[in-house]
Write an enzyme that holds these catalytic residues in place. Sequence first.
Site, PDB file in Angstrom:
ATOM      1  N   LYS A  28       0.834  -1.201   0.000  1.00  0.00           N
ATOM      2  CA  LYS A  28       0.000   0.000   0.000  1.00  0.00           C
ATOM      3  C   LYS A  28       0.871   1.255   0.000  1.00  0.00           C
ATOM      4  CE  LYS A  28      -3.822  -0.628   2.273  1.00  0.00           C
ATOM      5  NZ  LYS A  28      -4.324  -1.090   3.562  1.00  0.00           N
ATOM      6  N   CYS A  69       8.979 -37.453  -6.218  1.00  0.00           N
ATOM      7  CA  CYS A  69       7.619 -37.987  -6.305  1.00  0.00           C
ATOM      8  C   CYS A  69       6.871 -37.858  -4.983  1.00  0.00           C
ATOM      9  CB  CYS A  69       7.620 -39.425  -6.795  1.00  0.00           C
ATOM     10  SG  CYS A  69       8.441 -40.558  -5.673  1.00  0.00           S
ATOM     11  N   ARG A  91       6.917 -48.506  -8.832  1.00  0.00           N
ATOM     12  CA  ARG A  91       7.574 -48.682  -7.545  1.00  0.00           C
ATOM     13  C   ARG A  91       7.137 -50.015  -6.930  1.00  0.00           C
ATOM     14  NH1 ARG A  91       6.700 -45.477  -2.519  1.00  0.00           N
ATOM     15  NH2 ARG A  91       4.630 -46.395  -2.507  1.00  0.00           N
ATOM     16  N   TYR A  98      12.616 -33.975 -13.460  1.00  0.00           N
ATOM     17  CA  TYR A  98      11.157 -33.867 -13.437  1.00  0.00           C
ATOM     18  C   TYR A  98      10.627 -33.757 -12.009  1.00  0.00           C
ATOM     19  CZ  TYR A  98      11.066 -38.751 -11.931  1.00  0.00           C
ATOM     20  OH  TYR A  98      11.242 -39.896 -11.221  1.00  0.00           O
ATOM     21  N   MET A 145      -5.974  -7.061   8.176  1.00  0.00           N
ATOM     22  CA  MET A 145      -5.449  -6.013   9.029  1.00  0.00           C
ATOM     23  C   MET A 145      -6.504  -4.945   9.274  1.00  0.00           C
ATOM     24  SD  MET A 145      -2.556  -7.050   9.661  1.00  0.00           S
ATOM     25  CE  MET A 145      -0.895  -7.361   9.183  1.00  0.00           C
ATOM     26  N   ARG A 159      -3.496   2.911   8.509  1.00  0.00           N
ATOM     27  CA  ARG A 159      -3.807   1.632   7.869  1.00  0.00           C
ATOM     28  C   ARG A 159      -2.557   0.777   7.766  1.00  0.00           C
ATOM     29  NH1 ARG A 159      -7.043   2.698   2.436  1.00  0.00           N
ATOM     30  NH2 ARG A 159      -7.832   0.635   2.901  1.00  0.00           N
ATOM     31  N   GLY A 188      -8.574  -7.941   4.302  1.00  0.00           N
ATOM     32  CA  GLY A 188      -9.405  -8.232   5.463  1.00  0.00           C
ATOM     33  C   GLY A 188      -8.627  -8.660   6.691  1.00  0.00           C
ATOM     34  N   ASN A 248       8.209 -37.470   1.089  1.00  0.00           N
ATOM     35  CA  ASN A 248       7.301 -37.713   2.219  1.00  0.00           C
ATOM     36  C   ASN A 248       8.076 -38.432   3.312  1.00  0.00           C
ATOM     37  OD1 ASN A 248       5.331 -36.754   0.495  1.00  0.00           O
ATOM     38  ND2 ASN A 248       4.654 -38.795  -0.128  1.00  0.00           N
ATOM     39  N   ASP A 249       8.706 -39.552   2.922  1.00  0.00           N
ATOM     40  CA  ASP A 249       9.488 -40.281   3.913  1.00  0.00           C
ATOM     41  C   ASP A 249      10.755 -39.537   4.291  1.00  0.00           C
ATOM     42  OD1 ASP A 249       8.229 -42.700   4.795  1.00  0.00           O
ATOM     43  OD2 ASP A 249       8.257 -43.327   2.698  1.00  0.00           O
ATOM     44  N   ARG A 257      -3.685  -1.347  -6.221  1.00  0.00           N
ATOM     45  CA  ARG A 257      -2.845  -2.552  -6.146  1.00  0.00           C
ATOM     46  C   ARG A 257      -3.274  -3.491  -7.255  1.00  0.00           C
ATOM     47  NH1 ARG A 257      -5.666  -4.889  -0.649  1.00  0.00           N
ATOM     48  NH2 ARG A 257      -7.674  -5.320  -1.546  1.00  0.00           N
ATOM     49  N   HIS A 314     -16.119  -8.622   2.250  1.00  0.00           N
ATOM     50  CA  HIS A 314     -15.062  -9.492   2.757  1.00  0.00           C
ATOM     51  C   HIS A 314     -15.186 -10.891   2.184  1.00  0.00           C
ATOM     52  CE1 HIS A 314     -13.405 -12.374   5.706  1.00  0.00           C
ATOM     53  NE2 HIS A 314     -12.407 -11.522   5.682  1.00  0.00           N
ATOM     54  N   SER A 326      14.606 -41.091  -7.423  1.00  0.00           N
ATOM     55  CA  SER A 326      13.402 -40.275  -7.267  1.00  0.00           C
ATOM     56  C   SER A 326      13.297 -39.935  -5.787  1.00  0.00           C
ATOM     57  CB  SER A 326      12.173 -41.053  -7.735  1.00  0.00           C
ATOM     58  OG  SER A 326      11.028 -40.281  -7.505  1.00  0.00           O
TER      59      SER A 326
HETATM   60  C1  PEP Z   1       7.591 -40.680  -0.394  1.00  0.00           C
HETATM   61  O1  PEP Z   1       7.939 -41.233   0.638  1.00  0.00           O
HETATM   62  O2  PEP Z   1       7.803 -39.489  -0.647  1.00  0.00           O
HETATM   63  C2  PEP Z   1       6.830 -41.438  -1.412  1.00  0.00           C
HETATM   64  C3  PEP Z   1       6.499 -40.877  -2.554  1.00  0.00           C
HETATM   65  O3  PEP Z   1       6.451 -42.693  -1.090  1.00  0.00           O
HETATM   66  P1  PEP Z   1       5.182 -43.015  -0.173  1.00  0.00           P
HETATM   67  O4  PEP Z   1       4.416 -41.754  -0.005  1.00  0.00           O
HETATM   68  O5  PEP Z   1       4.425 -44.065  -0.889  1.00  0.00           O
HETATM   69  O6  PEP Z   1       5.823 -43.493   1.077  1.00  0.00           O
HETATM   70 MG    MG Z   2       7.929 -43.356   0.721  1.00  0.00          MG
END
Ligand code: PEP
Ligand code: MG
Length: 876
Positions: free
Chosen positions: A23, A832, A617, A852, A104, A93, A102, A769-770, A337, A455, A765
């Site tokens: 702003k 992945c 996999r 990728y 602040m 402001r 909305g 997650n793990d 803005r 809002h 890959s």
């Molecule tokens: C991971 O661990 O990132 C993964 C893609 O395998 P999963 O989620 O099946 O454990």
């Molecule tokens: Mg995994």
Amino acid sequence: MMKKFVYAFSEGNAKMRELLGGKGANLAEMTVLGLPVPQGFTITTEACTQYYEDDRQVSPEIEAEIFEHLAKLEELTGKKFGDPSNPLLVSVRSGARASMPGMMDTILNLGLNDQVVEGFAKLTNNERFAYDSYRRFIQMFSDVVMEVPKHQFEVIIDQMKEAKGVTLDTELDADDLKEMVVRFKAYYKEQKNEDFPQQPREQLMEAVKAVFRSWDNPRAIYYRRMNDIPSSWGTAVNVQTMVFGNTGNTSGTGVAFTRDPATGENRLFGEFLVNAQGEDVVAGVRTPQHIDELKDIMPDVYNQFCDVAHRLEQHYRDMQDMEFTIENGKLFMLQTRNGKRTAHAAIKIACDLVDEGMITPQEAVCMVEPKQLDSLLHPQFDQKALKAAKEIGVGLAASPGAACGKVVFTAEEATEEGKKGEAVILVRLETSPEDIEGMNHAKGILTVRGGMTSHAAVVARGMGTCCVSGCGDIVMHEEEGYFELGGRKISRGEYISLDGSTGKIYGEAIPTVAASVSGDFGRLMAWADEARQLKVYTNADTPKDAVQALSFGAEGIGLCRTEHMFFEGVRIKAVREMILSKTEEQRRVALAKLLPMQQGDFEAIYEAMQGHPVTIRFLDPPLHEFVPHTEAEIKELSEEMNISVEEIHNVIASLHEFNPMMGHRGCRLAVSYPEIAEMQTQAVINAAINVSRKHPEWKIVPEIMIPLVGEVKELAYVKSVVTKTADELIAQSGMELHYKVGTMIEIPRAAVTADEIAKEAEFFSFGTNDLTQMTFGFSRDDAGKFLNYYYDKKIYEFDPFAKLDQAGVGKLVEMACKLGRQTRPDIKLGICGEHGGDPSSVEFCHKVGLTYVSCSPFRVPIARLAAAQAAIKYPR
Ligand code: PEP
Ligand code: MG
């Protein structure tokens, strides 16, 4: 040199957004452009950070600088703060770097007190206006700065209107408003045990602190987490000379967009209210008039405003969202803005601006928020069913999309039900910033009050949530748990459907159909594909998912989780037979039953993917997931397999693990029972051979991925099983088939020994997650229970399972890439984990040079766009 914490508008420009907030930077830029901006100054975001560093105090140096600028502003305007004969009044402001609609709080008319208001009345020769301004100030200051509950103010207003027998605020006269001020102050004193502050300088400093504090209120924290905004940015404070839209019928205030924020149509779009002040429009208290009507009411102002709007759009080369006030027939710009818009509008505007020669395709690609695309990818109403459905009412088409769900009346219910996976529609009189979390969990939002810029409308558009606002025909009986509309009574828990593109409301559930990427959306994605360097694959376990992902532009499958195929229907029996087997021979018999089923699945996936790469996999989850859980199931299995119930119980007990996530899963299964890997190899290779016979032109190269590897020898062992089996089958077939064996990097040990692992792995890959789970030591299934405490204390500001932790997990990824390439320079690298579809994580993947990213089908277009933006920002 001493750090400068305060800038006059004339000292800044649009490039100083980090320091001055959005702003402040734009107010400065408009000043530079010579537009009619009431002058003022901006207290920097660094002052906010300093405030937190100084234990929530504004240092004497910063305070002195603020008052220096106040003195300059007095000089510039010829008015004096707190002087009844010619008072300077200001608005205060907030303004962060990224706009947080909305979130602040705003305070208007600051500088008024019991004496100043009298002088102000004389000076303006308008007692009604002066006291209206004062009562508004008391209301806003009490609520925003002093945390006095605001509801009672509304009650007082309503009581006074009722006593007088009028319905509109504007029907109250000067004496009424004087009386209102007395009552407001009395209420304030009752709440705070002290008089309403009369010192303008004290008012100002309290307001500044309140803005700084509001940076840290729960809804701001929630909004930041949703939008990846770090708390370290802080907010700036803008102090601006007041101009008044409430002096009478030649004044007014409004908000407008240079293009329609819902559809993207190129026409001035907005709303205004005559004789009103700022928040009246946004709050949706009175229903505003369309901006086109200003043409008739004040033609000169309208024309001037159109010119300004056009100039601003040309200058910023983007759709603008502007706030303006008309004071006694004179136009003032209070804000501009880049406007929030729906995904649909964002794409249309980007394409139109390219066609109008205002921006390049690359700039168009950078203009659309990847996450926003989500709302376009999800189902729309089935047109036939929609035609057959009967609408029960209509409101404003505030945010497009199709929503169908059960009615709830509070944000809390929406959050609770939404978390359970229930589709809900949040029905409210009007929404307020406190509702943000519930709005985020709702499939759709329906409000009784409020215009297109209320809002609810603004926030819903930002979130990509369907919203119909301002349906005044609804009669709410919230306490009793129902509302009435179009002759229907609809109770909590009943289904309704909303069409956010037409504003229509249906008292029934309407089925939806999948979306497609075409038209302008297709054009934008084509520009994105030209720009990006990362390939975008998908995580798909079924031919249906694969087809969906292909239609969204996926270029391959980066992760096909084979265990899902084990769970299905009759297969689970064969799997259980395998688990209960006591000898390898028995196990092989069970596996032989699974082979044709799994092979059939792979054939269907290869067919669906038409030669695009497919990474399969091998089995990952612990075996206990497959055994029966209820006594009835155990009994059934015992009869089928001719094994005693007791024996099954024994097997189940033996499979029990204290921490299955770190237990007997991943390649550990193949190490224990190599015949599982053998069967899966047969299924993959046979499927590839069969499909290749039909379609040699696809040149299928199966990619077999071994999960949860932590040590090169373990990979070497499983790989030897795979290659022996595969080579034999290929030799028998007489076909030429190449295949690859690679691994997931999802255990920290694999990342730090990636040079060794790469001796065996032809590709990596990243299973983030793990990898996140193992690096943080947070169970991915349980972290949600305690992460909130971490967010509250700002130890972590985002969920590392949703957004890659670049400082920790990311370092491991970088290290593994480097080590992997040392051993095998042409190694194919991908990701992945869930992060493959998260825009900021995609940017990281681009920077470390992955080949990728792979994500769920619905996130493929998001990843394509994010990858393009990353490539434009950081050319490799
Ligand atoms: C991971 O661990 O990132 C993964 C893609 O395998 P999963 O989620 O099946 O454990
Ligand atoms: Mg995994």
